[in-house]
Design an enzyme around this catalytic site. Structure first.
Site, PDB file in Angstrom:
ATOM      1  N   LYS A  76       0.825  -1.214   0.000  1.00  0.00           N
ATOM      2  CA  LYS A  76       0.000   0.000   0.000  1.00  0.00           C
ATOM      3  C   LYS A  76       0.855   1.259   0.000  1.00  0.00           C
ATOM      4  CE  LYS A  76      -4.230  -1.717   0.350  1.00  0.00           C
ATOM      5  NZ  LYS A  76      -5.495  -1.284  -0.207  1.00  0.00           N
ATOM      6  N   ASP A 121      -8.551  -0.710   6.579  1.00  0.00           N
ATOM      7  CA  ASP A 121      -8.422  -1.955   7.327  1.00  0.00           C
ATOM      8  C   ASP A 121      -7.070  -1.999   8.002  1.00  0.00           C
ATOM      9  OD1 ASP A 121     -10.751  -3.501   6.987  1.00  0.00           O
ATOM     10  OD2 ASP A 121     -10.249  -3.765   4.888  1.00  0.00           O
TER      11      ASP A 121
HETATM   12  C1  LIG Z   1      -1.971  -6.899   2.302  1.00  0.00           C
HETATM   13  C2  LIG Z   1      -3.069  -6.619   1.340  1.00  0.00           C
HETATM   14  N1  LIG Z   1      -3.131  -7.326   0.211  1.00  0.00           N
HETATM   15  C3  LIG Z   1      -4.093  -7.098  -0.712  1.00  0.00           C
HETATM   16  C4  LIG Z   1      -5.058  -6.128  -0.502  1.00  0.00           C
HETATM   17  C5  LIG Z   1      -6.138  -5.941  -1.532  1.00  0.00           C
HETATM   18  O1  LIG Z   1      -6.062  -4.699  -2.164  1.00  0.00           O
HETATM   19  P1  LIG Z   1      -7.368  -4.041  -2.802  1.00  0.00           P
HETATM   20  O2  LIG Z   1      -8.284  -3.675  -1.702  1.00  0.00           O
HETATM   21  O3  LIG Z   1      -6.831  -2.874  -3.546  1.00  0.00           O
HETATM   22  O4  LIG Z   1      -7.973  -5.078  -3.697  1.00  0.00           O
HETATM   23  C6  LIG Z   1      -5.021  -5.353   0.659  1.00  0.00           C
HETATM   24  C7  LIG Z   1      -5.993  -4.303   0.916  1.00  0.00           C
HETATM   25  O5  LIG Z   1      -6.011  -3.656   1.938  1.00  0.00           O
HETATM   26  C8  LIG Z   1      -3.991  -5.604   1.614  1.00  0.00           C
HETATM   27  O6  LIG Z   1      -3.898  -4.891   2.737  1.00  0.00           O
END
Ligand SMILES: Cc1ncc(COP(=O)(O)O)c(C=O)c1O
Length: 406
Positions: A76, A121
């Site tokens: 992120k 989150d």
């Molecule tokens: C560690 C991790 N992987 C994948 C995702 C998925 O990303 P997206 O919400 O953009 O699909 C998130 C989303 O918060 C995440 O924190």
């Protein structure tokens, strides 16, 4: 659960999508972020895991490790910071700001009254808080009831003001929008909704950097994609859209087979594939994979996913935990890796498929070159230790031993 997406097409990347997200804009984002002081690792490693590939019956497993790019330990860190930079450039054209100087805090005085807000989150909010702190503006983060105390502390450590609410992720998104409206703050969300797509577009665009680096690490001059299959975990769909759009634009009809994997209880993308439009999850939206526990598909992300994700699938929490343990254990030829709860859905999906008749339907066999993205490390360290049965520090110690023995 696995479903083929009836709307997936094998055609060149459409111009209308290129006008929204493109390889060129991903490259610009990468150049701006490359000098950000929060990055410990300018390019994250792409690990080969030959023992895992052998056990699964595929040719190669390549894992892009986004846990190590920065102390924030998640992918992120490529999204919110670039979206904040682009937002400030648009909002204050009269200041003629330079993106790298902005991230270095050179314009903090001019931005002292500017406040951004987001629901999270955990990982997106942490990245936004870190970027706001570097730039010198204010950041407010709205957390829902299921976000753990240790994730809250990790965000507060970057100077963000925390607001707690009852309810789930979607409730926190609505509360952030309400507070922004009331106080004149600006929402920097990683998910789009009616009338709000510019900022989530910039967040997703940053994730294209992962695809760019993964390709460069292999055969930068070869026209054929070095990956036959790409497994991407899905929350609201931003990561998958950022990466898949990049690969689609680069390889057109020859793009790899792409699969999105979600928790069974938070299957908004899977349900969107069934419905043929962005829609809601069918389950409780409560999963150990906190970053993927999203109830509503981002409509903007869906615009990209609809045409290029070949399969959508769901996994159980227990399968994710087993995948975390497997990566932590490593092997004679596989580096032990710290991958958090939301990092391993792609691997959990691949494991679920192999050895079943559906693997052949996806063309997964001993010739396949599979790309996985580990999207976070131990972002909730106590939970990681509980689930894996040892702390991340023990895995990292084994990793060092493994590297020394090479
Ligand atoms: C560690 C991790 N992987 C994948 C995702 C998925 O990303 P997206 O919400 O953009 O699909 C998130 C989303 O918060 C995440 O924190």
């Amino acid at each position: 659960m696995l479903t083929a997406n009836p709307n997936a097409i094998r055609r060149p990347y459409p111009d209308d999508l290129r006008a929204i997200m493109s390889v060129a804009r991903a490259a610009e984002s990468r150049a701006w972020l490359s000098s950000w002081s929060r990055f410990e690792c300018a390019i994250t490693p792409l690990w080969q895991l030959p023992d895992l590939a052998h056990d699964l019956g595929v040719g190669q497993v390549l894992l892009k490790d986004e846990a190590v790019r920065s102390a924030l330990s998640s992918f992120k860190v490529l999204g919110a910071p670039i979206a904040l930079v682009r937002l400030i450039l648009r909002r204050f054209p009269e200041l003629a700001l330079e993106p790298r100087a902005l991230l270095a805090g050179a314009h903090a005085a001019a931005l002292a009254d500017f406040t951004v807000i987001s629901a999270t989150d955990g990982n997106h909010g942490r990245a936004l808080a870190a970027a706001a702190q570097s730039i010198g503006c204010h950041c407010v983060i709205v957390l829902h009831a299921h976000v753990s105390h240790e994730r809250e502390q990790a965000i507060a450590a970057y100077g963000a003001r925390i607001i707690r609410i009852d309810g789930n992720y979607d409730d926190s998104v609505h509360e952030a929008a309400r507070l922004a409206e009331k106080n004149g703050w600006t929402v920097v969300s990683d998910t789009s909704y009616e009338g709000y797509s510019e900022i989530p577009r910039d967040v997703m665009q940053g994730y294209g950097i992962i695809a760019a680096e993964a390709l460069e690490a292999l055969e930068p001059s070869i026209a054929e994609c070095p990956f036959s299959h790409v497994f991407l975990q899905g929350g609201v769909g931003g990561l998958a859209a950022g990466m898949a759009s990049y690969l689609w634009e680069r390889y057109g009809a020859e793009r790899p087979t792409m699969i999105v994997v979600e928790p069974r209880q938070a299957d908004c993308l899977y349900q969107s594939a069934l419905a043929g439009r962005a829609t809601r999850a069918s389950g409780t939206v409560d999963s150990v994979m906190a970053g993927l526990a999203c109830g509503e598909t981002s409509p903007l992300a869906w615009q990209f996913l609809e045409g290029c994700i070949d399969y959508f699938m769901t996994v159980e929490d227990a399968e994710a935990v087993a995948a975390m343990r497997l990566l932590a254990k490593g092997g004679e030829r596989d580096l032990p890796l710290v991958a958090g709860e939301s990092a391993v859905a792609g691997l959990a999906g691949l494991r679920q498929l192999m050895g079943t008749p559906r693997a052949a339907e996806l063309g997964l066999d001993c010739h396949s070159r599979v790309l996985l993205v580990s999207t976070e490390g131990a972002t909730a360290p106590a939970l990681y230790a509980e689930l894996v049965g040892e702390p991340a520090s023990a895995v990292l110690a084994r990793q060092e031993d493994w590297l020394r023995a090479q």
